[in-house]
Enzyme design. Structure first.
Site, short mmCIF file in Angstrom:
data_model
loop_
_atom_site.label_atom_id
_atom_site.label_comp_id
_atom_site.label_asym_id
_atom_site.label_seq_id
_atom_site.Cartn_x
_atom_site.Cartn_y
_atom_site.Cartn_z
N SER A 47 -9.04 4.70 -7.83
CA SER A 47 -9.46 4.20 -6.53
C SER A 47 -8.79 5.02 -5.43
O SER A 47 -7.76 5.65 -5.66
CB SER A 47 -9.07 2.73 -6.36
OG SER A 47 -7.69 2.61 -6.01
N ASP A 48 -9.36 5.01 -4.24
CA ASP A 48 -8.62 5.53 -3.09
C ASP A 48 -7.59 4.49 -2.70
O ASP A 48 -7.56 3.36 -3.22
CB ASP A 48 -9.58 5.85 -1.94
CG ASP A 48 -9.05 6.97 -1.06
OD1 ASP A 48 -7.82 7.15 -0.98
OD2 ASP A 48 -9.87 7.67 -0.42
N TRP A 49 -6.71 4.85 -1.76
CA TRP A 49 -5.58 4.01 -1.38
C TRP A 49 -6.07 2.61 -0.98
O TRP A 49 -6.79 2.44 0.00
CB TRP A 49 -4.84 4.66 -0.21
CG TRP A 49 -3.63 3.89 0.27
CD1 TRP A 49 -3.62 2.63 0.79
CD2 TRP A 49 -2.27 4.33 0.30
NE1 TRP A 49 -2.35 2.26 1.14
CE2 TRP A 49 -1.49 3.29 0.86
CE3 TRP A 49 -1.64 5.51 -0.08
CZ2 TRP A 49 -0.11 3.40 1.05
CZ3 TRP A 49 -0.26 5.62 0.11
CH2 TRP A 49 0.49 4.58 0.66
N GLY A 50 -5.67 1.61 -1.75
CA GLY A 50 -5.95 0.22 -1.42
C GLY A 50 -7.38 -0.23 -1.59
O GLY A 50 -7.73 -1.37 -1.23
N ALA A 51 -8.25 0.62 -2.15
CA ALA A 51 -9.68 0.32 -2.15
C ALA A 51 -10.06 -0.84 -3.06
O ALA A 51 -11.07 -1.49 -2.82
CB ALA A 51 -10.48 1.57 -2.55
#
Length: 718
Positions: free
Chosen positions: A263-267
């Site tokens: 995932s991207d950051w916090g996605a």
């Protein structure tokens, strides 16, 4: 290493912990480790989770990485090493031009070389994986992250996607410890947010998605890219990170991708504000079902997957699949045998920012800059007295966003580049203004200096924070104070050359008409000032060509070359004056089209010919054109071939780039350039999503850009 046996020896908790990625400061041994407070503390990450976590975000420096890995392995029950990941986008310490600029070089070999150097510097510093290349297709310059992509064309983006992957990974990732694993991003269609606003909704048909936005990701995977990062945006109403149809069905099943997805950051947690998950448990459920292996910097997996398995809402086999993919990447990188991989303090000193690396950064910067306007003012004469004025005249902020380890102090400034070439006596300098503000004294000093000069060179643009992630802008003109500076200089009635430092195509109202010459330098990287000086003085002939259209006015965007016709096209022979598809106050066309770029010489195209007037399914057409350098300077030209399908089942673009060749011609030299065109290049996605071509008439165009082309016709027969 028997990974199946290792997996069987892991507890469910240990498996789930492998799926979380945490920032460097969580780890003992990190030089930047501090007290975990605030939002990080709220994540609820225990020491047990840290001891079993699978990967680290943002660790670099051979000493720090070794320390983290050593302490970690001393405390990990099964001795499973950590993966070290970071954003190495356009250079590690030696910073290359931003990717949009690299695209404007139309030089895939040099792009590959830049990625190879970035990988080498990162690898000796302990990095195993880079979050690059970003291959999102872009059409809206309001979106700040256009600086990270190579432009608006799916074919060209695919070429560069493959080049970057080759450069990062090489041909033997296991044994070549000077390479890193690549992670293509952001899957999918992150480059098409509504209004050009970052993280915003993306809404398009599946046919549009497959034809324009997916090809570059697929090209990266065909080149062997090891990882995929999910996008922040929705795709068909479902956030990508929880989009099972996009990730598991298309990426895993249809495309047969079996690498790691992160995932991207916090996605993962952002599925909650998106409105498709009620809480972190449901977010974890949707992400793991969508086949997301690693959750970056949120704790939905480690807090909830175990309970979801117990409740039989998640099969443990899904977790096993994710873990085995992570273990396989660690094995491919050789981390079980050598957990420190390429990290080497001595090599760091020898490799990073070496003369060889800086020379490649310089070469790529010279080839990435695009000459947009030249009213017989460039190249500058070395005996002329130049007034170098503007906020970027003596400013090291020329690296651009995602130059994580780059140093503005190491960057060659424009002033330094010019005085190193012609001496300080011939280059007078004044700041003139800041990037977004100015004093009357700064304006007065600029006027005083400019009056003493033969030519005014204005160094203008955006500070790096004005583009990149979260750098969306509704007004993409230069800041008002810089436009006022141009007005002040224009009153002096002296020739003006504007050099632009920026991360996106700009609305050049207030710059274009007022300047006699314009050099688009983008964020050119560590050697930017040296490259700009050599281009301004003609020691290097500009050869960059735009890979993203420049709007005439921001009101046009999205504006791009491969658009559709309408039922009432403005340029039809029988078009009415009013009731056609047009603006009443500005042209439809961009100020500078895709493929555009000037040179200090001129090229003449002639004798476009086809080897046959028809094409069959198993045949090919040779498209030939003569290109002559009719000027007095040696130069590089990008010969571009476009095609139009005149009648399709689905509306087809007015032009589509199908091939290009970059050639060097001496003054007076003429060369015949030949392209081969096949039926396969004419295929597209039809109404039922079948990928095939249409029989019928086609046009073929060859020229120096998407607008100025010679034209011929042929027929596809089946």
């Amino acid at each position: 290493m028997n990974l199946t046996q290792l997996l069987n020896n892991m507890t469910l908790d240990e498996k789930i912990d492998q799926l979380i990625q945490l920032a460097t400061f969580f780890y003992a041994g990190a030089e930047t480790r501090g007290e975990i407070t605030g939002p990080m503390e709220d994540m609820g990450i225990s020491q047990e989770i840290i001891r079993n976590s699978g990967s680290v975000l943002g660790a670099s420096g051979a000493k720090e990485v070794k320390n983290i890995q050593k302490v970690y392995l001393e405390n990990n029950r099964l001795g499973i090493p950590l993966l070290m990941m970071a954003d190495i986008v356009h250079g590690f310490k030696t910073i290359f031009p931003v990717p949009l600029a690299v695209g404007c070089s139309w030089d895939e070999e040099l792009a590959e070389r830049s990625a190879e150097i970035a990988a080498k510097e990162a690898a000796v510093s302990g990095v195993h994986v880079t979050f690059a290349p970003m291959v999102d297709l872009v059409r809206d310059p309001r979106w700040g992250r256009v600086m990270e992509t190579t432009g608006e064309d799916p074919y060209l983006n695919s070429i560069f996607a493959k080049a970057f992957v080759r450069g990062f990974q090489g041909s033997d990732l296991t044994n070549d410890t000077e390479r890193v694993a690549a992670c293509v991003k952001h899957f999918a269609a992150y480059g098409a947010p509504e209004g050009g606003r970052d993280y915003n909704t993306v809404n398009m048909s599946e046919r549009e998605l497959r034809e324009y936005y997916l090809p570059a990701y697929k090209a990266a995977l065909e080149e062997g890219c090891e990882m995929v990062m999910t996008a922040f945006n929705t795709v068909d109403g479902i956030p990508a990170t929880g989009n099972k149809r996009l990730m598991r069905d298309l990426l895993r099943e249809e495309w047969d991708f079996n690498g790691v997805m992160i995932s991207d950051w916090g996605a993962v947690k952002e599925l909650i504000p998106h409105g498709v998950a009620a809480d972190e448990s449901e977010a974890a459920l949707k992400a793991i079902n969508a086949s997301v292996d690693i959750e970056m910097m949120t704790a939905c997996y480690v807090k909830n997957l175990k309970d979801l398995v117990k409740a039989e809402e998640v099969k443990e086999e899904l977790i096993d699949e994710a873990v085995i993919r992570i273990l396989e990447l660690k094995e491919k990188l050789g981390l079980f045998e050598n957990p420190y991989r390429g990290a080497d303090e001595q090599l760091e000193k020898e490799v990073i920012m070496s003369t060889e690396h800086r020379e490649v950064a310089y070469e790529l910067a010279t080839k990435s800059c695009v000459l947009l306007k030249n009213e017989e003012i460039l190249p500058l004469q070395k005996e002329e007295k130049i007034a170098l004025i503007g906020p970027f005249a003596n400013n090291g902020d020329i690296l651009g966003q995602w130059s994580w380890q780059g140093s503005k102090e190491d960057a060659v400034k424009i002033y330094d580049g010019m005085i190193n070439k012609v001496g300080s006596d011939n280059v007078l300098i004044a700041q003139g203004s800041g990037i977004e503000s100015a004093t009357e004294d700064q304006f007065a000093e600029a006027v005083k200096v400019a009056k003493e000069a033969d030519v005014i060179v204005l160094a203008l643009g955006e500070k790096s924070e004005m583009s990149g992630e979260a750098g969306s802008r509704s007004n993409i003109r230069l800041p008002d104070v810089q436009l006022k500076l141009i007005e002040e200089m224009k009153r002096l009635n002296k020739p003006i050359v504007s050099v632009l430092i920026n991360g996106r195509p700009l609305d050049l109202n207030g710059v274009y008409k007022e300047s006699d010459g314009i050099l688009e330098a983008w964020f050119p990287g560590t050697e930017g000032g040296r490259a700009i000086a050599d281009l301004l003085y003609g020691d290097v002939n500009p050869s960059g060509r735009l890979t993203m259209s420049f709007p005439y006015h921001v009101g046009q965007v999205p504006v791009y070359y491969n658009h559709y016709n309408t039922g009432r096209p403005k340029d039809a022979p029988d078009a009415q004056e009013r009731y056609v598809s047009q603006y009443l106050d500005i042209p439809n066309e961009p100020l500078f089209p895709f493929g555009f770029g000037l040179s200090y010489t001129n090229y003449q195209y002639s004798d476009l010919s086809l080897s046959t007037d028809h094409l069959t399914a198993n045949g090919e057409i040779e498209v030939s054109v003569k290109v002559e350098n009719v000027g007095s300077t040696k130069g590089e030209e990008v010969v571009q071939l476009y095609v139009r399908d005149l009648v399709g089942e689905v509306v087809r673009p007015l032009k589509e780039l199908k091939a290009f060749q970059k050639i060097t011609l001496n003054p007076g030299e003429e060369r015949e350039i030949t392209f081969s065109l096949t039926e396969e290049q004419l295929r597209y996605y039809h109404e039922d999503l079948s990928f095939k071509s249409d029989k019928g008439k086609f046009q073929v165009f060859v020229g120096p850009n998407s607008k100025e082309c010679l034209e011929q016709s042929f027929e596809l027969r089946k």
